[in-house]
Write a protein that holds these residues in place. Structure first.
Motif, PDB file in Angstrom:
ATOM      1  N   GLY A 186     -18.894 -25.889  39.731  1.00  0.00           N
ATOM      2  CA  GLY A 186     -19.762 -25.223  40.688  1.00  0.00           C
ATOM      3  C   GLY A 186     -20.403 -23.962  40.129  1.00  0.00           C
ATOM      4  N   LEU A 187     -20.590 -22.988  41.013  1.00  0.00           N
ATOM      5  CA  LEU A 187     -21.268 -21.752  40.641  1.00  0.00           C
ATOM      6  C   LEU A 187     -20.489 -20.965  39.591  1.00  0.00           C
ATOM      7  CD1 LEU A 187     -23.778 -20.057  41.260  1.00  0.00           C
ATOM      8  CD2 LEU A 187     -22.460 -18.931  43.088  1.00  0.00           C
ATOM      9  N   VAL A 188     -19.163 -21.050  39.631  1.00  0.00           N
ATOM     10  CA  VAL A 188     -18.336 -20.347  38.641  1.00  0.00           C
ATOM     11  C   VAL A 188     -18.628 -20.855  37.240  1.00  0.00           C
ATOM     12  CG1 VAL A 188     -15.981 -19.966  37.810  1.00  0.00           C
ATOM     13  CG2 VAL A 188     -16.482 -19.777  40.241  1.00  0.00           C
ATOM     14  N   GLY A 189     -18.599 -22.194  37.073  1.00  0.00           N
ATOM     15  CA  GLY A 189     -18.839 -22.765  35.748  1.00  0.00           C
ATOM     16  C   GLY A 189     -20.245 -22.492  35.252  1.00  0.00           C
ATOM     17  N   GLU A 190     -21.231 -22.663  36.130  1.00  0.00           N
ATOM     18  CA  GLU A 190     -22.627 -22.434  35.745  1.00  0.00           C
ATOM     19  C   GLU A 190     -22.841 -20.996  35.290  1.00  0.00           C
ATOM     20  OE1 GLU A 190     -27.085 -22.716  37.800  1.00  0.00           O
ATOM     21  OE2 GLU A 190     -25.276 -22.585  39.045  1.00  0.00           O
TER      22      GLU A 190
END
Length: 404
Positions: A186-190
């Protein structure tokens, strides 16, 4: 004064040691051979070069345990030495006496390491092995280090490939990696991938980044938003530990406005202490699971994973062409290359990367090299332009793949 004694069919020599006591060695075929050896040992005593043969009977395992207690290095280096010892050195050498370690046996072992592991990993193991034995020489346990320093040697000449083959991404490839990371985390990985690529932070520094060290937000000048590299994080048996960054390179990194917006969006999405938390809200572990479940899939791609009990559906992840074999450190290489291509001053690049500046580049060069606010703001503006171009290219690729 050395003297010889007959013991069965062989001769034993006794000679005076530095402390006035007598040492002995057996197994000589003649009285003359025994005496010559004894005189040689007494000469070494007079010259201060005597090594007690009994000292060398200490095993590598016993010396390594003592050696670990004597070294004065930071905890991370000590952990690395201990890991190399337990994983590769002691399984081969633990029960071998120091005086029985021969250069020829070492070379056979070194070849096995290089055949079975990466060159860098093999070299790290050899470095620790050489260091341990060098300290054994200093301690007076052996006379000569059987692990030679690499230099000229006989053998077949093998030309080295001088081409730079280190794999690092372009800005567009960094965005493609981030797209894949978003599918998995999600946003963490991106955001983690984009932050690494556009700041050059080390992986251990990223996982240790806390929200208190992020100076971003709508109330700040878009061209004056920063994050602070204060720690690097590592997991030990006692849990997650914070240590100073490599070279104690604490530094403040100016952000391109688009990355600051991305980080602000991420921080608004969770209330955890660390900017990039794991799925359980803890600091991310950069272990085998990190590489197997996150890094390798975002680089090399992954087949579609159907939904099963305990796992959500995951669509197919495409490999990022041209990044085969890339490691996380490749994103750090990319940052430096991008800055050099944009003609950013070397001093500003070194500061951003947290590099230790060496004075060997020329007399006075390091002394008179400084970084100004204008240099740092130039970094933010050049990175912003790269971000915008890459984001536009990514949207073009996505629109081309979308069904009409």
């Amino acid at each position: 004064m050395a003297y010889a004694e007959k013991r069965g069919k062989a001769w034993r020599v006794r000679y005076e040691r530095p402390d006035g006591t007598y040492g002995s060695e057996s197994g000589f075929p003649t009285k003359t051979a025994a005496l010559k050896h004894g005189w040689k040992q007494e000469t070494k005593v007079d010259e201060g070069k005597f090594i007690d043969p009994k000292a060398g009977r200490m095993t590598m395992g016993a010396w390594a345990k003592k050696w670990l207690g004597t070294i004065e290095v930071d905890e991370l280096s000590e952990d690395t030495y201990r890991s190399r010892l337990n994983a590769r050195i002691l399984p081969r050498w633990e029960q071998v006496a120091l005086s029985d370690i021969k250069t020829s046996d070492y070379k056979i072992w070194r070849k096995e390491l290089r055949d079975g592991y990466s060159e860098n990993y093999a070299n790290e193991i050899v470095m620790v092995f050489r260091l341990i034995l060098s300290d054994a020489v200093t301690e007076g346990l052996i006379g000569v280090n059987p692990v030679p320093v690499q230099g000229r040697r006989r053998g077949k000449y093998e030309p080295q490939d001088e081409e730079d083959d280190y794999v690092y991404p372009s800005p567009l490839q960094a965005f493609l990696l981030a797209e894949n990371a978003r599918v998995i985390r999600g946003l963490v990985g991106e955001t983690m991938i984009l932050t690494k690529a556009f700041t050059g932070m080390r992986l251990a520094e990223l996982i240790a980044l806390r929200r208190e060290f992020c100076w971003i937000g709508p109330d700040r000048d878009p061209g004056d938003q920063h994050i602070r590299v204060e720690w690097q994080g590592h997991y030990r048996k006692g849990g997650f530990m914070l240590r100073p960054p490599k070279y104690h390179s604490r530094r403040t990194l100016i952000l391109p406005p688009a990355l600051a917006d991305q980080l602000r969006k991420l921080l608004d999405s969770h209330d955890k202490e660390y900017v990039f938390p794991s799925a359980w809200g803890k600091p991310i572990r950069t272990d085998d699971q990190f590489y197997g479940r996150f890094w390798h899939p975002i680089v090399e791609g992954h087949d579609e994973l159907p939904q099963i009990r305990g796992r959500k559906f995951r669509p197919e992840i495409p490999a990022v062409e041209g990044l085969e074999g890339m490691v996380p450190h490749g994103a750090r290489h990319a940052q430096r290359v991008w800055l050099e291509e944009d003609d950013v001053r070397e001093a500003a690049i070194d500061e951003r990367m947290g590099h230790k500046v060496r004075r060997a580049t020329g007399k006075g060069v390091a002394t008179y090299r400084h970084v100004t606010p204008a240099m740092r703001k130039r970094i933010a503006s050049t990175q912003q332009r790269r971000w915008e171009r890459a984001a536009a290219e990514l949207q073009k690729i996505i629109s081309q793949k979308s069904p009409i």
